[in-house]
Design an enzyme around this catalytic site. Structure first.
Site, PDB file in Angstrom:
ATOM      1  N   GLU A  50       4.476 -16.942  -2.788  1.00 46.72           N
ATOM      2  CA  GLU A  50       3.816 -16.712  -4.067  1.00 46.72           C
ATOM      3  C   GLU A  50       4.076 -17.922  -4.948  1.00 46.72           C
ATOM      4  O   GLU A  50       5.171 -18.500  -4.932  1.00 46.72           O
ATOM      5  CB  GLU A  50       4.366 -15.454  -4.755  1.00 46.72           C
ATOM      6  CG  GLU A  50       3.773 -15.267  -6.147  1.00 46.72           C
ATOM      7  CD  GLU A  50       4.082 -13.921  -6.789  1.00 46.72           C
ATOM      8  OE1 GLU A  50       5.060 -13.270  -6.386  1.00 46.72           O
ATOM      9  OE2 GLU A  50       3.334 -13.523  -7.697  1.00 46.72           O
ATOM     10  N   CYS A 252       2.594 -10.485  -7.667  1.00 50.53           N
ATOM     11  CA  CYS A 252       1.873 -10.147  -8.910  1.00 50.53           C
ATOM     12  C   CYS A 252       0.760 -11.137  -9.211  1.00 50.53           C
ATOM     13  O   CYS A 252      -0.206 -10.806  -9.901  1.00 50.53           O
ATOM     14  CB  CYS A 252       2.838 -10.105 -10.091  1.00 50.53           C
ATOM     15  SG  CYS A 252       3.882  -8.651 -10.045  1.00 50.53           S
ATOM     16  N   ASN A 383      -1.290  -5.002  -4.509  1.00 46.70           N
ATOM     17  CA  ASN A 383       0.101  -5.449  -4.503  1.00 46.70           C
ATOM     18  C   ASN A 383       0.908  -4.520  -5.394  1.00 46.70           C
ATOM     19  O   ASN A 383       0.721  -4.530  -6.602  1.00 46.70           O
ATOM     20  CB  ASN A 383       0.228  -6.870  -5.044  1.00 46.70           C
ATOM     21  CG  ASN A 383       1.685  -7.263  -5.260  1.00 46.70           C
ATOM     22  OD1 ASN A 383       2.463  -7.324  -4.314  1.00 46.70           O
ATOM     23  ND2 ASN A 383       2.069  -7.479  -6.514  1.00 46.70           N
ATOM     24  N   GLU A 384       1.744  -3.722  -4.781  1.00 53.01           N
ATOM     25  CA  GLU A 384       2.658  -2.817  -5.493  1.00 53.01           C
ATOM     26  C   GLU A 384       2.053  -2.273  -6.787  1.00 53.01           C
ATOM     27  O   GLU A 384       2.682  -2.297  -7.858  1.00 53.01           O
ATOM     28  CB  GLU A 384       4.045  -3.448  -5.707  1.00 53.01           C
ATOM     29  CG  GLU A 384       4.116  -4.687  -6.551  1.00 53.01           C
ATOM     30  CD  GLU A 384       5.550  -5.062  -6.958  1.00 53.01           C
ATOM     31  OE1 GLU A 384       6.432  -5.141  -6.095  1.00 53.01           O
ATOM     32  OE2 GLU A 384       5.772  -5.255  -8.167  1.00 53.01           O
TER      33      GLU A 384
END
Ligand code: AHR
Length: 648
Positions: A50, A252, A383-384
Site C-alpha cells: 500500500e 484504505c 477493503n475491511e
C-alpha cells in the site's frame, strides 16, 4: 539408519519430539502420521503493498524528484503548494522569479507547471529540487533525466541540468535549444562522486519565461532495469521473501477518503505524464507513476500472483476523519445510477490485464510493452469495510456481474476491519449467502492474541469460503517491530500452515515505511533514501516464504505449556519442520523422525533474539548431521528454527 524414501510412505511416524528446558524438562510427544498428510495452499505467504508511509513516491518507485509535475496542493497537505520541494536558484542581479501556472498545460491530467522567469543579466537562473530528504547518487552510475519544457520568449536557449552535492556540481549536461511548444528533453547524467544529500538543478542563461513540467530523474539501474522502474534495493528485499502473491494497491487507499478519492486504476496506466495524480488518503500526494502496469509487472518479476483490491463502491468508513477530525462523513456510497459505469471499470480492468492485444483495453497494455496477458486470476472487492446495507447491495451487484461475465476470476470478499465483531459476522454472513470463494480477514492485535489464537482456523467450516488473512501484524505497546512481535507472527504462521487447506493467502501489513515519513507502525521494511532496514518480522515472513510447504503432516501432541509452536510438512524437495520457541529459556528438542535418514545432513536456519524487545534477530544457516532418534537439538530462547531435509 532410516531410508529417506520412507518419508513419503504412509503411516510413518515422526515420533516423540522431546523438549527439555535448561531448568526443567518439557516433554512434548509429537507423533506425525504421514498417511494423513494433506495438501495446503502453495500461495500461503505473499505481500501487501500500500502507498502508506511514502511506500510508493519517495519509496519503492525509483523517481528521485519530489513533486515532479508541480501538482502538490493544500488538499494533499495544508501547507503544500505546486512549488513545494522546489526553490529558485538565481544570481541576485538577474531578478528572476518562480511561479506556477495552469494556462495551456501539458495535458488536462497534468494541469499545473512551473513558470520560471529568467531576468536580464549574467549567469544561470533556474529551479532546484532536493528530492525526498535529499537525492542519493552513486558515483559512476548513469541517471536518466527528463523534462517537458517550453520557452515563452524570443531568445530561446538550452537548459543546463546539474546534479549537486551541496554547491559542488557532480554531473552536468545540456539540452538542445528548447522550443516554444511543450517538448520532452532527455539526458543521461553520471555523477563523479557518491552523494547522500544531493540536489538537481534545471537552469537557463537565456532571459525570458520558461515553462517546466514532469522534471524527472531515475537511476538507470532499477529493479530488472525497467524504465519508470522500482528502487532496486527495496524490490530485491521483496524478491528475497519469495512472495507467492502481491496484493495492491492497499489498504484504505483503495476505498479512499470520499468518493472522489477512491483509487481509480484507469488513472494509473499509460504514459506517466498523462496519468492523473491524486491526494493520498494518508495525507500526502500520489503521482500514480507506480500504477497498475508497474504493479502487474512487479508481480511478474517476483513470480507472484497479482491480487488487485478494488473498492466495493463504498468509501472508507473513516472518510473525512483526517480532515474534519472524528466528525467525518463516514462511509459514502456510489449512487446506484452510477453502478453500471463503476462495474464496467472492473470489467475493463479484466480486459486490460487478460484480453488480447487487439482488444480495446488489452491494446493499452500491449502499447505499454506487454502484449501477453498478465494472467489475472483474483480480484478483491472491498477493503475491511463496514458491512452496511449499502455495502451489501453494491458488493452483490459487483459480485453477480463478475460471476456472470468472468466466472474464471476468483472474487475475494471482506470480513470488515477486525477479526471479530459486528462487521466480521456480517461479512461472513454475506459470504455464506453468496458463496464468495475467498474472504479477507484483518487482524492487528497484541502478540498474546496470536499465541492465544493458534487454533482459530482449526474449527472453521471447510465447506464455507476459504480465508485470506489479508492484513495482519502483532502490535506491541510501543508499536515497534521487535522480537516478541515477530515470534508471535512466526507461531501464527505455523497455525496458518496447519490450516493451509482453508487459509489460502496471508500478507503482513503494512510492507514499507520511509523512516522520515512514517504514519503507521509497525512495518515490515524501513528505509531512507539510501539504506534498507529489515525487521525481525521481515525475517519471519521471509523464512516462511523461503521454506514453504505444499503438504502438511498432521501430528498429535499435548498442548505445549508456554509459547511454543510447531509445523511439520513437506514440499517437492524437502521435509520441513518449523519450531518457534517464544520462551526466554532454551528448549531442547529430541527429534525422532523415523522417516528421515540419520545419514542425511539437515539444513538448519535459525533466527534468534537477544531479548523480547530487541529490534533484530541473530541469523544463522548451518548444515547439521541430525540423528533423528537420539540427538538433542537446542532451541535457543526466543527463536525460530527451520529444519529441512532433502527428500532427494
Ligand atoms: O495497513 C494499514 C491500514 O490498516 C490499511 O490501509 C487498512 O486497510 C488497515 O486499517
Amino acid at each position: 539408519m532410516v531410508n529417506l524414501a520412507q518419508v513419503i510412505k504412509p503411516a510413518l511416524l515422526l515420533s516423540a519430539v522431546v523438549f527439555a528446558s535448561a531448568n526443567a524438562a518439557v516433554t512434548l510427544d509429537v507423533s506425525v502420521d504421514s498417511s494423513k498428510a494433506y495438501p495446503i495452499s502453495k500461495q500461503l505467504v505473499g505481500i501487501f503493498f500500500e502507498d502508506i508511509n511514502y511506500a510508493a513516491d519517495g519509496g519503492l518507485y525509483a523517481e528521485l524528484v519530489q513533486n515532479r509535475s508541480f501538482d502538490y496542493t493544500p488538499m494533499d497537505r495544508a501547507e503544500w503548494t505546486p512549488l513545494t520541494a522546489w526553490s529558485l536558484v538565481a544570481p541576485k542581479q538577474r531578478k528572476s522569479a518562480l511561479h506556477w501556472d495552469m494556462s495551456d498545460p501539458l495535458n488536462a491530467n497534468n494541469p499545473t507547471y512551473a513558470m520560471l522567469l529568467v531576468g536580464d543579466g549574467e549567469g544561470y537562473a533556474g529551479i532546484e529540487n532536493r528530492g525526498f530528504d535529499g537525492i542519493a547518487l552513486q558515483q559512476g552510475e548513469p541517471y536518466q533525466f527528463s523534462v517537458f519544457a517550453r520557452q515563452l520568449s524570443n531568445t530561446p536557449g538550452p537548459l543546463l541540468v546539474q546534479l549537486l552535492d551541496n554547491h559542488t556540481v557532480v554531473a552536468s549536461a545540456e539540452t538542445p535549444v528548447i522550443s516554444q511548444g511543450w517538448q520532452q528533453y532527455q539526458l543521461t547524467l553520471t555523477p563523479n562522486k557518491t552523494v547522500s544529500n544531493g540536489s538537481l538543478r534545471v537552469m537557463s542563461a537565456h532571459a525570458g519565461y520558461i515553462g517546466l513540467d514532469m522534471v524527472s530523474l531515475f537511476p538507470t539501474h532499477t529493479f530488472n532495469n525497467r524504465s519508470n522502474g522500482l528502487r532496486k534495493d527495496l524490490a530485491e528485499a521483496l524478491k528475497a521473501m519469495q512472495p507467492r502473491f502481491i496484493r495492491f494497491p492497499g489498504g484504505c487507499l483503495v476505498h479512499g477518503d470520499g468518493i472522489d478519492n477512491m483509487y481509480q486504476w484507469k488513472h494509473t496506466i499509460g504514459p506517466v505524464a498523462q496519468r492523473k495524480a491524486q491526494r493520498n488518503i494518508w495525507s500526502y500526494h500520489q503521482t500514480n507513476g507506480l500504477g497498475y502496469y508497474e504493479y502487474f509487472q512487479l508481480a511478474e518479476d517476483l513470480g507472484a500472483i497479482p491480487l488487485p483490491i478494488l473498492p466495493a463502491a463504498v468509501t472508507c468508513q473513516n472518510s473525512g476523519a483526517r480532515i474534519n477530525g472524528f466528525n467525518g462523513k463516514g462511509q459514502v456510497c456510489v449512487l446506484l445510477d452510477n453502478m453500471p459505469a463503476f462495474i464496467q471499470d472492473i470489467m475493463d480492468l479484466i480486459e486490460w490485464a487478460n484480453g488480447p492485444a487487439t482488444s480495446m483495453w488489452g491494446k493499452l497494455r500491449a502499447d505499454a510493452g506487454h502484449p501477453e496477458p498478465f494472467n489475472l486470476q483474483y480480484i478483491g472487492i472491498g477493503n475491511e469495510d463496514v458491512i452496511s446495507e449499502d455495502f451489501n447491495v453494491r458488493f452483490n451487484m459487483i459480485y453477480q456481474a463478475l460471476k456472470r461475465q468472468h466466472p474464471e476470476i476468483t472474487v475475494v470478499g471482506t470480513a470488515g476491519p477486525f477479526p471479530e465483531g459486528e462487521d466480521y459476522e456480517q461479512g461472513w454472513k454475506l459470504a455464506d449467502k453468496l458463496q464468495v470463494p475467498l474472504i479477507d480477514e484483518h487482524m492487528y492485535r497484541p502478540p498474546q492474541w496470536f499465541w492465544d489464537n493458534l487454533h482459530r482456523y482449526d474449527s472453521y467450516d471447510r465447506k464455507k469460503s476459504a480465508v485470506y488473512v489479508g492484513e495482519w501484524a502483532a502490535h506491541v505497546e510501543d508499536r515497534s517491530s521487535n522480537v516478541e512481535a515477530a515470534l508471535a507472527e512466526a507461531a501464527y504462521l505455523t497455525s496458518l500452515e496447519r490450516n493451509g487447506d482453508i487459509v489460502k493467502f496471508s500478507s503482513y501489513a503494512p510492507l514499507f515505511a520511509n523512516v522520515n515519513n512514517t504514519m503507521w507502525r509497525p512495518d515490515l521494511i524501513y528505509f531512507d533514501n539510501q539504506s534498507v532496514t529489515l525487521t525481525p518480522s521481515y525475517y519471519v515472513q521471509a523464512l516462511f516464504g523461503q521454506h514453504a510447504i505444499s503438504e502438511f503432516l498432521p501430528y498429535k501432541m499435548a498442548k505445549p505449556e508456554g509459547r511454543l509452536a510447531i509445523s511439520v510438512g513437506k514440499n517437492t524437495d524437502n521435509m520441513v519442520v518449523k519450531l518457534v520457541n517464544g520462551e526466554a529459556k532454551t528448549v531442547s528438542l529430541k527429534l525422532s523422525v523415523a522417516a528421515v535418514s540419520d545419514s542425511k545432513l539437515a539444513t538448519v536456519t535459525q533466527l534468534q533474539g537477544d531479548n523480547a524487545l530487541a529490534l533484530s534477530f541473530k541469523r544463522s544457516v548451518s548444515q547439521q548431521q541430525i540423528n533423528p532418534t537420539e540427538q538433542l537439538i537446542e532451541l535457543p530462547p526466543l527463536s525460530v528454527t527451520n529444519i529441512e531435509w532433502s527428500l532427494k
